[in-house]
Scaffold this active site. Sequence first.
Site: not given
Ligand code: F6R
Length: 627
Positions: A2, A27, A74, A98-99, A500, A504, A507, A523, A622
């Site tokens: 948020c 956010r 969010w 926020n929280g 990773e 990607k 998500e 396994h 984010k």
């Molecule tokens: C994936 C992504 C998330 C962040 C994770 C950590 O694309 O962006 O998995 O990497 O939420 O975020 P930070 O680096 O801001 O602690």
Amino acid sequence: MCGIVGYFGPLNPKDIILSGLKRLEYRGYDSAGVAIIHQGGLKRIRAEGKLVNLETKLKNEKFDGRLGIGHTRWATHGVPSERNAHPHLVKGLSLVHNGIIENYLEIREALQKRGADITSDTDSELVAHLLAEEVEKTKDLFKAVQNVLGMLRGAFSILAIWDQQPDQLVAFKDGPPLVVGIGKDEAFVVSDVQAVLQYTKKFIYLEDREIAVVKVGKVQIFSALGLRLEKPVVELNWTSEQVDKLGFAHYMLKEIYEQPQAVVAAMEPHIDLKNQSVRLKNVGFGHSPQSLDGLNSITDWQETQNIFAKIEKIFIVACGTSFYAGQIGKYLIENIAQLPVETDIASEFRYRKPIFSKNTLMISISQSGETADTLAAVRLAKEKGLTTLSICNVKNSTIDREASGHMYMNSGTEVGVASTKAFASTLTVLHCLTLALAKARGLLNIETEKDHILHLQKVPSQMEVVLAYDKYFAEAANSLKEFRGFLYMGRGVSYPIAMEGALKLKELAYLHAEGYAAGEMKHGPLALIDSRMAIVMVVPDDDLFEKSISNLEEARARGGKIISIGTVDNLRLKSVSDRYLGLPKAHWSITPLLSVIPLQLMAYHLANSLEYDVDQPRNLAKSVTVE
Ligand code: F6R
């Protein structure tokens, strides 16, 4: 998560709040709203969905007051909907939050017993009721906040206004970030300075359980007990970065393409190109992020080396993409600096009672610098007497401020919710850090150091070559549509890259993908393989190449379709692949920086062709400031 924005000053709050929320939309984007003083009362407007919906609703709205608050959500408690959107408004008292309020059930029950008319499913509205009850008694918003602060458990940052005191905004927090921006006869209270950098560069960072009272031309900070606090005003020398798509269809695509520059910006402070040597710039152990620029770089480097020379063990702790970068850091540090490294997901580390020993360094990685679990892990490490070093993108973020030593990704603002360029920056910083650790331990001779730096220097141009193959990645992405599941695999440094890549795809394209160490295939995952399962395998020309080929043969024998990412002109790999993507040849320690690009781009193209919102994938945000 948020994003919250509050404004009090001579300008039109609607415009300031909307422009701030736009910069905070990363956010959360489930709903948005504002509450602004108008004709002696509070006018609240909210909309479900992205900020653009609120903007449309606000287009012809006029407000005559100079005080207002806004929110982009969010969802935690309660589905994304207008009735759950903030600001909440109870009897002239409005707030944005926020929280998470952890004791919301007991608060709800008590409020219901007192006959409160609760209109949403959120925990946030309950705080508005508590505050409305308290202002009724105290006739003062600040006093009401003081009383309510003691009733709340959880992680929260809150802005509150009351129509009976239309000349003040009260902000308080315990957990998620809150910053007060100071302008001329105006003030802003925001989750992230980015929201208002175009208006001010002067900020006061609130610490937990502090209360800010914003009045005309005056900002005062108090402890929860009401003690007046003298807080430093930090002057940032950042420009309000123009976050523009620069002709790219999406921020994410632009950010993928910015990776060559991101690598340069991350390594530049730490590499002396003339002498081909590593010298970390102003890590500043024990200094605040604001004071780093004033340090003597030579002395600081000496102190950093003294600290590094004593380190016997390292923990690397992070979440998501930052965690995968950290896992690659483990391979780098163990191999080059010969130190034992334990990596952990922050949400596990903080609760699993890790065994701490003397002379241990805890490296936390966080693009935002605000991730709640990573922050808690840093606090735990500090409590246990570990030396802490953060790698953040956002300078002055909470993790940056709380860690003892500081390194920066220098990626510039990353707008796409899925992290891309910050990953490349982190790997580069980890590489420099590894070389510095090895150097401090007397394990890096001049020739090896030069070789490593040469490898790093080549990365930006090698990345350009990889990016030039984008149309092949787009074709490969198109071919992925026919599969029902995806196994991403790799060995060594390519194993975190596989994870990773799978993340990607999940998500962005909302498809099920698993990242696996290729050696683990037998396994269990082998049972999944048939012609509808795609195997995306990262196979650079390294010591593990033959082993990876055997894994591919095993998968092929069971009907799996192979998409391999390897080194250019590797005919052996090509012969066992249904689709083969060849990348420039690189040292093993560099390959992750190149092989991640096709995985990012394939996920991007697939999601885009499925018409998903790649910059703001569903259900995500984010900055994850709640557990
Ligand atoms: C994936 C992504 C998330 C962040 C994770 C950590 O694309 O962006 O998995 O990497 O939420 O975020 P930070 O680096 O801001 O602690």
